[in-house]
Design a protein around this motif. Structure first.
Motif, mmCIF file in Angstrom:
data_model
loop_
_atom_site.group_PDB
_atom_site.id
_atom_site.type_symbol
_atom_site.label_atom_id
_atom_site.label_comp_id
_atom_site.label_asym_id
_atom_site.label_seq_id
_atom_site.Cartn_x
_atom_site.Cartn_y
_atom_site.Cartn_z
ATOM 1 N N VAL A 1 -2.475 16.835 -9.423
ATOM 2 C CA VAL A 1 -1.451 16.215 -10.048
ATOM 3 C C VAL A 1 -0.199 16.668 -9.247
ATOM 4 O O VAL A 1 -0.250 18.003 -9.058
ATOM 5 N N HIS A 2 0.801 15.805 -8.881
ATOM 6 C CA HIS A 2 1.972 16.193 -8.072
ATOM 7 C C HIS A 2 3.062 16.552 -9.019
ATOM 8 O O HIS A 2 4.178 17.223 -8.195
ATOM 9 N N LYS A 3 2.849 16.430 -10.323
ATOM 10 C CA LYS A 3 4.070 17.164 -11.103
ATOM 11 C C LYS A 3 3.487 18.315 -11.995
ATOM 12 O O LYS A 3 2.151 18.149 -12.617
ATOM 13 N N ALA A 4 4.221 19.320 -12.351
ATOM 14 C CA ALA A 4 3.816 20.342 -12.910
ATOM 15 C C ALA A 4 3.349 19.952 -14.505
ATOM 16 O O ALA A 4 3.859 19.070 -15.236
ATOM 17 N N PRO A 5 2.346 20.939 -14.954
ATOM 18 C CA PRO A 5 2.140 20.440 -16.639
ATOM 19 C C PRO A 5 3.302 21.137 -17.498
ATOM 20 O O PRO A 5 3.687 22.107 -17.004
ATOM 21 N N ARG B 1 -11.575 29.555 -19.706
ATOM 22 C CA ARG B 1 -10.718 28.573 -20.207
ATOM 23 C C ARG B 1 -10.380 27.572 -19.071
ATOM 24 O O ARG B 1 -9.948 28.142 -17.883
ATOM 25 N N PRO B 2 -9.772 26.541 -19.185
ATOM 26 C CA PRO B 2 -9.238 25.534 -18.449
ATOM 27 C C PRO B 2 -7.924 26.060 -17.759
ATOM 28 O O PRO B 2 -7.145 26.499 -18.792
ATOM 29 N N GLU B 3 -7.389 25.979 -16.530
ATOM 30 C CA GLU B 3 -6.173 26.371 -16.361
ATOM 31 C C GLU B 3 -5.788 25.619 -14.921
ATOM 32 O O GLU B 3 -6.482 25.189 -13.987
ATOM 33 N N TRP B 4 -4.466 25.291 -15.108
ATOM 34 C CA TRP B 4 -3.723 24.775 -14.071
ATOM 35 C C TRP B 4 -3.194 25.665 -12.829
ATOM 36 O O TRP B 4 -2.604 26.592 -13.265
ATOM 37 N N ARG B 5 -3.491 25.254 -11.672
ATOM 38 C CA ARG B 5 -3.038 26.261 -10.582
ATOM 39 C C ARG B 5 -2.322 25.425 -9.565
ATOM 40 O O ARG B 5 -2.559 24.408 -9.298
ATOM 41 N N ARG B 6 -1.341 26.123 -9.231
ATOM 42 C CA ARG B 6 -0.546 25.584 -7.906
ATOM 43 C C ARG B 6 -1.261 25.488 -6.490
ATOM 44 O O ARG B 6 -1.742 26.662 -6.330
ATOM 45 N N ASP B 7 -1.399 24.633 -5.980
ATOM 46 C CA ASP B 7 -2.147 24.346 -4.596
ATOM 47 C C ASP B 7 -1.220 23.915 -3.799
ATOM 48 O O ASP B 7 -0.183 23.145 -3.956
ATOM 49 N N ARG B 8 -1.505 23.793 -2.263
ATOM 50 C CA ARG B 8 -0.747 23.193 -1.594
ATOM 51 C C ARG B 8 -0.641 21.503 -1.702
ATOM 52 O O ARG B 8 0.327 20.790 -1.193
ATOM 53 N N ASN B 9 -1.469 20.928 -2.308
ATOM 54 C CA ASN B 9 -1.573 19.524 -2.519
ATOM 55 C C ASN B 9 -0.782 19.106 -3.811
ATOM 56 O O ASN B 9 -0.546 18.118 -4.187
ATOM 57 N N GLY B 10 -0.733 19.928 -4.687
ATOM 58 C CA GLY B 10 -0.050 19.937 -5.914
ATOM 59 C C GLY B 10 -0.518 20.773 -6.918
ATOM 60 O O GLY B 10 -1.012 22.103 -6.823
ATOM 61 N N TRP B 11 -0.837 20.363 -8.330
ATOM 62 C CA TRP B 11 -1.356 21.085 -9.393
ATOM 63 C C TRP B 11 -2.764 20.434 -9.560
ATOM 64 O O TRP B 11 -3.258 19.459 -9.708
ATOM 65 N N VAL B 12 -3.661 21.714 -9.573
ATOM 66 C CA VAL B 12 -5.226 21.360 -9.697
ATOM 67 C C VAL B 12 -5.593 22.190 -11.033
ATOM 68 O O VAL B 12 -5.281 23.221 -11.453
ATOM 69 N N LEU C 1 0.911 -1.060 0.108
ATOM 70 C CA LEU C 1 -0.018 0.184 0.029
ATOM 71 C C LEU C 1 0.866 1.142 0.036
ATOM 72 O O LEU C 1 0.496 2.287 -0.737
ATOM 73 N N ILE C 2 1.720 1.153 0.959
ATOM 74 C CA ILE C 2 2.828 2.368 0.826
ATOM 75 C C ILE C 2 3.410 2.671 -0.481
ATOM 76 O O ILE C 2 3.576 3.676 -0.801
ATOM 77 N N GLY C 3 3.931 1.400 -1.001
ATOM 78 C CA GLY C 3 4.783 1.494 -2.458
ATOM 79 C C GLY C 3 3.795 2.130 -3.598
ATOM 80 O O GLY C 3 4.383 3.003 -4.228
ATOM 81 N N THR C 4 2.497 1.734 -3.547
ATOM 82 C CA THR C 4 1.607 2.112 -4.517
ATOM 83 C C THR C 4 1.246 3.460 -4.398
ATOM 84 O O THR C 4 1.010 4.372 -5.393
ATOM 85 N N ALA C 5 1.100 4.036 -3.159
ATOM 86 C CA ALA C 5 0.649 5.396 -2.670
ATOM 87 C C ALA C 5 2.040 6.572 -3.175
ATOM 88 O O ALA C 5 1.623 7.389 -3.619
ATOM 89 N N ALA C 6 3.054 5.858 -2.971
ATOM 90 C CA ALA C 6 4.306 6.860 -3.268
ATOM 91 C C ALA C 6 4.428 7.003 -4.861
ATOM 92 O O ALA C 6 4.813 7.881 -5.112
ATOM 93 N N PHE C 7 3.804 6.149 -5.586
ATOM 94 C CA PHE C 7 3.956 6.367 -7.091
ATOM 95 C C PHE C 7 2.742 6.710 -7.546
ATOM 96 O O PHE C 7 2.670 6.758 -9.039
ATOM 97 N N THR C 8 1.814 6.961 -7.144
ATOM 98 C CA THR C 8 0.606 7.425 -7.498
ATOM 99 C C THR C 8 0.652 8.887 -7.631
ATOM 100 O O THR C 8 0.403 9.509 -6.645
ATOM 101 N N PRO C 9 0.899 9.700 -8.726
ATOM 102 C CA PRO C 9 0.840 11.064 -8.830
ATOM 103 C C PRO C 9 -0.461 11.636 -9.113
ATOM 104 O O PRO C 9 -0.259 13.000 -8.985
ATOM 105 N N VAL C 10 -1.672 11.282 -8.989
ATOM 106 C CA VAL C 10 -2.796 11.975 -9.241
ATOM 107 C C VAL C 10 -3.885 11.592 -8.094
ATOM 108 O O VAL C 10 -3.779 10.248 -7.735
ATOM 109 N N GLN C 11 -4.727 12.554 -7.593
ATOM 110 C CA GLN C 11 -5.706 12.181 -6.809
ATOM 111 C C GLN C 11 -7.035 12.705 -7.570
ATOM 112 O O GLN C 11 -6.922 13.817 -8.127
ATOM 113 N N ALA C 12 -8.279 12.075 -7.531
ATOM 114 C CA ALA C 12 -9.261 12.366 -7.992
ATOM 115 C C ALA C 12 -10.235 12.604 -6.605
ATOM 116 O O ALA C 12 -10.733 11.660 -5.914
#
Length: 146
Positions: free
Chosen positions: A34-38, A85-96, A12-23
């Motif tokens: 998303v945890h990496k910048a667009p 228009r759709p926009e990516w914004r930096r949040d404390r959790n990542g890119w939203v 579980l910890i290993g898969t959570a570490a490599f999952t870059p997105v949350q919905a």
């Protein structure tokens, strides 16, 4: 038993570490974090204007594994609405990703898109361009006020 629990926890910890997105479900709309910048926006050639249509520029979308480019296109104009228009914004959790689309309400009541509603802007507008807003000008249509 301990070995099974430790193995399950490690997986579980290993898969959570490599999952870059949350919905997350929020007000019936899906929020993508998303945890990496667009990537940088692509340069698009904007085609000629079409009557009754508005050009919507392209953007980077997240498909669950990587960013994919959604090309710009024309959208039919909807009276009383403004396209955001759709926009990516930096949040404390990542890119939203803030989904774009047609918005109604206060935004639609701003014809020139400067952020000031039309009803308020009338008082600040300067029809005769003499430097005095219409709301404070004794003669708002006379550029020669001297």
């Amino acid at each position: 038993m301990k070995r099974i629990l430790l193995t399950a926890a490690a997986v579980l910890i290993g898969t959570a570490a490599f999952t870059p997105v949350q919905a997350l479900a929020q007000n019936r709309t899906e929020v993508i974090v998303v945890h990496k910048a667009p990537p940088a926006l692509r340069t698009e050639r904007i085609p000629a204007a079409r009557r009754g249509f508005e050009w919507v520029p392209g953007y980077w979308n997240w498909n669950g594994r990587r960013y994919t480019w959604v090309a710009g296109h024309h959208e039919r104009v909807r009276p009383g609405y403004v396209y955001a228009r759709p926009e990516w914004r930096r949040d404390r959790n990542g890119w939203v990703l803030e989904r774009g689309g047609w918005r109604s309400g206060q935004l639609a009541r701003d014809r020139d898109g400067d952020g000031i509603p039309n009803r308020v802007e009338r008082a600040y507008r300067d029809r005769d361009r003499d430097g005095i807003p219409n709301g404070a000008d004794q003669r708002p249509n006379n550029p020669n006020r001297y």
